[in-house]
Design a protein around this motif. Structure first.
Motif, short mmCIF file in Angstrom:
data_model
loop_
_atom_site.label_atom_id
_atom_site.label_comp_id
_atom_site.label_asym_id
_atom_site.label_seq_id
_atom_site.Cartn_x
_atom_site.Cartn_y
_atom_site.Cartn_z
N ARG A 53 12.39 -28.06 34.79
CA ARG A 53 11.08 -28.72 35.01
C ARG A 53 9.79 -28.25 34.42
NH1 ARG A 53 9.99 -28.23 41.28
NH2 ARG A 53 9.01 -26.31 40.67
N ARG A 54 9.98 -27.01 33.86
CA ARG A 54 8.97 -26.45 32.91
C ARG A 54 9.05 -26.66 31.56
NH1 ARG A 54 10.23 -22.07 37.02
NH2 ARG A 54 11.68 -21.23 35.40
N GLU A 55 10.30 -27.22 31.10
CA GLU A 55 10.46 -27.41 29.66
C GLU A 55 9.96 -29.03 29.44
OE1 GLU A 55 14.67 -27.24 29.38
OE2 GLU A 55 14.74 -25.05 29.55
N VAL A 56 9.85 -29.21 28.26
CA VAL A 56 9.07 -30.40 27.59
C VAL A 56 10.11 -30.93 27.09
CG1 VAL A 56 7.51 -31.42 26.10
CG2 VAL A 56 6.80 -29.44 27.39
N GLU A 57 10.51 -32.36 27.24
CA GLU A 57 11.40 -33.05 26.62
C GLU A 57 10.98 -33.53 25.25
OE1 GLU A 57 14.55 -34.61 27.28
OE2 GLU A 57 14.57 -33.20 28.88
N ASP A 58 11.91 -33.36 24.33
CA ASP A 58 11.11 -33.47 22.82
C ASP A 58 12.37 -33.64 21.78
OD1 ASP A 58 9.34 -33.61 20.54
OD2 ASP A 58 9.44 -31.17 20.48
N PRO A 59 13.10 -34.75 22.08
CA PRO A 59 14.15 -35.03 21.11
C PRO A 59 14.04 -35.27 19.91
CG PRO A 59 13.85 -36.91 22.78
CD PRO A 59 12.95 -35.56 23.07
N GLY B 156 6.79 -29.93 16.36
CA GLY B 156 6.33 -29.98 15.04
C GLY B 156 4.67 -29.81 15.10
N ARG B 157 4.26 -30.24 16.28
CA ARG B 157 2.67 -29.82 16.33
C ARG B 157 2.31 -28.44 16.47
NH1 ARG B 157 2.25 -35.03 19.49
NH2 ARG B 157 2.43 -33.48 21.22
N LEU B 158 3.14 -27.76 17.14
CA LEU B 158 2.96 -26.29 17.72
C LEU B 158 2.94 -25.65 16.35
CD1 LEU B 158 5.16 -26.14 20.73
CD2 LEU B 158 2.83 -26.55 20.53
N LYS B 159 2.02 -24.65 16.40
CA LYS B 159 2.08 -23.86 15.03
C LYS B 159 1.51 -22.57 15.64
CE LYS B 159 0.92 -27.64 11.81
NZ LYS B 159 0.06 -28.17 11.13
N VAL B 160 2.33 -21.35 15.25
CA VAL B 160 2.00 -20.04 15.68
C VAL B 160 2.20 -19.11 14.47
CG1 VAL B 160 2.48 -18.17 17.00
CG2 VAL B 160 2.56 -20.50 17.89
N HIS B 161 1.17 -18.44 14.17
CA HIS B 161 1.19 -17.48 13.05
C HIS B 161 2.39 -16.46 13.34
CE1 HIS B 161 -2.05 -19.67 10.77
NE2 HIS B 161 -2.78 -19.43 11.90
N PRO B 162 3.09 -16.07 12.41
CA PRO B 162 4.21 -14.94 12.51
C PRO B 162 3.26 -13.79 12.77
CG PRO B 162 4.23 -15.88 10.24
CD PRO B 162 3.23 -16.75 11.01
N GLU B 163 3.87 -12.85 13.57
CA GLU B 163 3.03 -11.52 14.06
C GLU B 163 3.26 -10.59 13.18
OE1 GLU B 163 3.62 -10.10 18.11
OE2 GLU B 163 3.54 -12.21 18.91
N GLN B 164 4.46 -10.45 12.38
CA GLN B 164 4.86 -9.33 11.62
C GLN B 164 3.37 -9.07 10.53
OE1 GLN B 164 6.57 -11.58 12.01
NE2 GLN B 164 7.56 -12.40 9.96
N ARG C 51 1.16 -20.53 5.04
CA ARG C 51 0.65 -21.56 5.47
C ARG C 51 1.03 -22.95 5.06
NH1 ARG C 51 -4.44 -18.46 3.97
NH2 ARG C 51 -4.12 -19.22 1.82
N ALA C 52 1.59 -23.01 3.82
CA ALA C 52 2.44 -24.05 3.38
C ALA C 52 3.48 -24.41 4.46
CB ALA C 52 3.14 -23.89 2.06
N ALA C 53 4.48 -23.49 4.95
CA ALA C 53 5.42 -23.69 5.89
C ALA C 53 5.21 -24.08 7.33
CB ALA C 53 6.01 -22.43 6.04
N LEU C 54 3.72 -23.53 7.60
CA LEU C 54 3.18 -24.03 9.08
C LEU C 54 2.74 -25.49 8.88
CD1 LEU C 54 1.24 -20.67 9.87
CD2 LEU C 54 3.38 -21.67 11.02
N GLN C 55 2.37 -25.96 7.81
CA GLN C 55 1.74 -27.31 7.52
C GLN C 55 2.97 -28.10 7.40
OE1 GLN C 55 -1.00 -27.11 3.98
NE2 GLN C 55 -2.39 -26.08 5.11
N GLY C 56 4.20 -27.89 6.98
CA GLY C 56 5.24 -28.69 6.66
C GLY C 56 5.64 -29.45 7.73
#
Length: 179
Positions: free
Chosen positions: A76-82, A88-96, A174-179
């Motif tokens: 119920r807490r999960e989002v259907e995204d087949p 694809g719209r979620l973008k998080v910068h890698p922490e390392q 940045r290029a990978a996150l925009q892809g």
């Protein structure tokens, strides 16, 4: 389990009823089959908890029902995204990268002359005005401004920062996150 062939037979005999119940709960045959498999695995791993002489089918159906409801609450807490549009719209910068950048910054900061480091930390990190920092250091406001400016220029050179775009993730990230 090999010592109790009657229990093994009873578990196998319960499978069609468990499957029918799972289909009625899940509404999908493949999901129901997974539920039955998970039920049998859970039952086998907790066989020591089954009280001999009680209703085995009731115990198995209870396990199946509990598994179904636990998974339902989780799903119920999960989002259907087949098709992956939402992901694809979620973008998080890698922490390392930010941890490494911070360590580079700390190293470069400690390479600054102490008077520049002190002025930069008072104005930039602690939020004091130039006047307050000058009062703390016992020098003129112009001296603090000069020290902060020289510290910033020196840090930028040590960290290879040429403009604002150099801050944050590198161009490849940045290029990978925009892809």
């Amino acid at each position: 389990m090999t010592q109790e062939p009657d229990l093994r037979e009873a578990l196998l005999a319960a499978v069609p009823g468990l499957r029918a119940f799972a289909i009625s709960l899940a509404g999908q045959v493949d999901r129901a089959d997974d539920l039955v498999q998970d039920t049998l695995l859970r039952a086998l791993s907790n066989l020591h908890r089954f009280e001999r002489g009680t209703n085995l089918n009731a115990w198995l159906f209870t396990i199946l029902r509990n598994l179904f409801h636990s998974e339902y609450r989780k799903r119920r807490r999960e989002v259907e995204d087949p098709d992956g549009v939402f992901a694809g719209r979620l973008k998080v910068h890698p922490e390392q990268g930010s941890h490494l950048d911070f360590e580079d910054f700390r190293s470069a900061l400690f390479e600054l002359p102490s008077d520049q480091r002190e002025a930069l930390l008072l104005v930039g990190a602690s939020g004091f005005s130039y006047e307050e920092a000058a009062s703390i250091c016992g020098c003129a406001v112009g001296t603090i401004k000069s020290r902060v400016n020289r510290a910033r220029i020196r840090l930028a050179a040590m960290l290879n920062v040429e403009d604002v775009d150099d801050l944050g993730p590198d161009t490849m990230t940045r290029a990978a996150l925009q892809g």
